[in-house]
Design a protein around this motif. Structure first.
Motif, PDB file in Angstrom:
ATOM      1  N   ALA A  19     -17.031 -20.634  48.560  1.00 36.60           N
ATOM      2  CA  ALA A  19     -18.241 -20.201  49.267  1.00 36.60           C
ATOM      3  C   ALA A  19     -17.914 -19.246  50.418  1.00 36.60           C
ATOM      4  O   ALA A  19     -18.545 -18.207  50.571  1.00 36.60           O
ATOM      5  CB  ALA A  19     -18.987 -21.433  49.787  1.00 36.60           C
ATOM      6  N   GLY A  23     -18.627 -12.477  51.590  1.00 42.51           N
ATOM      7  CA  GLY A  23     -20.051 -12.637  51.872  1.00 42.51           C
ATOM      8  C   GLY A  23     -20.302 -13.097  53.301  1.00 42.51           C
ATOM      9  O   GLY A  23     -21.260 -12.668  53.934  1.00 42.51           O
ATOM     10  N   TYR A 102     -15.439  -6.952  43.742  1.00 41.45           N
ATOM     11  CA  TYR A 102     -14.902  -7.825  44.800  1.00 41.45           C
ATOM     12  C   TYR A 102     -13.410  -7.542  44.985  1.00 41.45           C
ATOM     13  O   TYR A 102     -12.898  -7.490  46.091  1.00 41.45           O
ATOM     14  CB  TYR A 102     -15.129  -9.267  44.357  1.00 41.45           C
ATOM     15  CG  TYR A 102     -15.302 -10.297  45.459  1.00 41.45           C
ATOM     16  CD1 TYR A 102     -16.530 -10.480  46.081  1.00 41.45           C
ATOM     17  CD2 TYR A 102     -14.246 -11.117  45.843  1.00 41.45           C
ATOM     18  CE1 TYR A 102     -16.698 -11.456  47.057  1.00 41.45           C
ATOM     19  CE2 TYR A 102     -14.407 -12.087  46.813  1.00 41.45           C
ATOM     20  CZ  TYR A 102     -15.642 -12.255  47.419  1.00 41.45           C
ATOM     21  OH  TYR A 102     -15.807 -13.220  48.382  1.00 41.45           O
ATOM     22  N   ALA A 230     -19.123 -21.158  39.205  1.00 39.41           N
ATOM     23  CA  ALA A 230     -17.912 -21.464  39.990  1.00 39.41           C
ATOM     24  C   ALA A 230     -17.927 -22.912  40.474  1.00 39.41           C
ATOM     25  O   ALA A 230     -16.994 -23.687  40.201  1.00 39.41           O
ATOM     26  CB  ALA A 230     -17.794 -20.511  41.170  1.00 39.41           C
TER      27      ALA A 230
END
Ligand code: PFF
Length: 445
Positions: A19, A23, A102, A230
């Motif tokens: 997580a 981002g 990414y 994921a």
């Protein structure tokens, strides 16, 4: 094949590692800057709490109960065998597509770690020229670092859940927190901190338009790694008896705290040295390096440490972007982990190369389709459409398709009196919100 298992703590770290990524430290601050701060942050926080958290529990549930790769997990849990629900498992493909660009961005970061040692730009103009020069006319540097990233990520994937992914996260996540925590404490001592605080937490709703709203919701998905298999794939390797709700709470808590800390720290530095927050994707690559320059030698140290932290955050997320499809080929086609990792690594590497070229002058016109080049299309289609779509599908699957008795048998003891509101939100609030986001994005209104 039986999947290796995380330790309990290892699972939380790995899911949080997935997580917490670019981002949080790159994207969250710049979109907050673009959309004017406070009100945007509020919508993001509400979405994380009311939609993201519900879906995270649902996604963990599918993985934990299904125990296999994402396609097989959907298939196992669907009441009729040979059900089309297995197609929902192909959300794992979104991860591979995200990984194409990414990996290129992690490459930029690696480049900045190296160059920050010796040189920081003396002005925003110089910083802009350096970044745009790399982006638009230096394919070689980008290809080199994109290749380094692809090799590191593929290598870790070949080592598997325990020896690769869990180990990587146990090593990098504490270091990441240490670096960001230390820099945040320094930011607290600066005058710019109160301005940064006001910018992020003074809720001015006049700045909130529908685009800001949709971006905040999409970002909540992206940052929590939801909707692309994921978290589900990691949850398939949870130990029996692990509390899903507590794990989800930890992941959401760590992810949100780190985003807020990164945002406050960056805006403090920017305000302290007279830069503005609304700089778009170049925020950490353009505004920040020129601010670091103003700090003298401390700036060089901060710059290197900051980009190291960013690279760590990126790498722990990157492995989780590719692992779902690696696991899929291991489970369904009995490929060896080595073969699956190398082939998936090659896939995102090659498409990443083309995406990278689509930013380069001379190639970009051939690789631009309509309003965006390939790089931007990959970002838009995955983060803005596929992830919310994955979320929508999971909410419907756990809310309506899996028998309620099975859901409540596992989750009622863990959620207690929150089970009913959670289930209600999953069935009605989340799908409606996701549906609105998707319609808005594809331009229906
Ligand atoms: N959550 C990661 C970030 O914030 O950078 C990105 C990401 C990783 C999205 C894994 C989706 C995913 F499955």
């Amino acid at each position: 094949m039986k999947i290796a298992q995380f330790s309990r703590f290892g699972f939380i770290l790995a899911a949080a590692g997935s997580a917490v990524g670019l981002g949080n430290i790159w994207k969250f601050p710049y979109i907050t800057g673009e959309y004017g701060g406070g009100a945007f942050v509020l919508v993001y926080l509400l979405t994380v709490a009311f939609i993201g958290f519900s879906i995270m529990i649902a996604e963990m549930f599918i993985g934990y109960e299904g125990k296999k790769d994402c396609v097989t997990s959907f298939e196992t849990l669907a009441p009729q065998k040979k059900s089309l629900w297995k197609l929902a498992g192909f959300q794992g493909v979104s991860g591979l597509l995200i990984m194409t660009f990414y990996s290129v961005v992690i490459g930029w970061i690696l480049n900045y770690i190296v160059t920050s040692f010796t040189h920081l730009p003396a002005s925003v103009e110089e910083a802009q020229n350096i970044f745009m020069g790399m982006l638009k006319s230096d394919p070689y540097t980008q290809i080199f670092y994109h290749s380094v990233t692809a090799i590191i990520v593929t290598f870790i994937l070949t080592k598997g859940i325990k020896g690769g992914i869990e180990r990587l996260n146990k090593f990098l996540m504490p270091l990441l927190m240490l670096i960001l925590g230390g820099m945040f404490l320094y930011a607290l001592t600066l005058d710019g901190f109160s301005k940064a605080w006001n910018f992020m937490f003074a809720f001015d709703f006049s700045k909130l338009n529908s685009e800001a709203f949709v971006t905040a919701v999409g970002h909540a998905f992206f940052t929590l790694s939801l909707g692309m298999g994921a978290i589900m794939t990691y949850a398939a390797s949870m130990q029996k008896g692990t509390n899903l709700v507590k794990s989800a709470l930890w992941v959401v808590f760590l992810d949100t705290t780190i985003a807020l800390i990164a945002g406050l720290m960056l805006f403090t530095f920017l305000y302290q040295y007279g830069a503005t927050p609304s700089k778009g994707p170049g925020l950490v690559f353009i505004s920040l390096p020129s601010v670091f320059y103003e700090m003298g030698i401390l700036g060089n140290i901060f710059s290197v440490l900051f980009f190291i932290a960013l690279a760590f955050a990126g790498l722990t997320s990157a492995v989780s972007l590719v692992e779902p499809m690696v696991q899929y080929f291991i489970d369904r086609f009995t490929w060896s982990r080595l073969k699956a990792s190398v082939l998936m690594g090659s896939f995102f590497y090659v498409i990443g190369l083309v995406a990278l070229l689509s930013n380069i002058d001379g190639f970009s016109s051939a690789l631009t389709f309509g309003s965006k080049n390939l790089f931007d299309w990959l970002d838009f289609v995955t983060a803005a459409i596929l992830l919310p779509l994955g979320g929508l599908v999971m909410a419907i699957f756990v809310g309506f398709v899996v028998p309620k008795s099975q859901v409540s048998a596992l989750l009622e003891p863990q959620l207690g009196k929150f089970f009913t509101p959670w289930y209600f939100s999953l069935r009605y609030i989340t799908p409606i919100a996701m549906f609105i986001v998707i319609l808005n994005l594809i331009g229906v209104f």
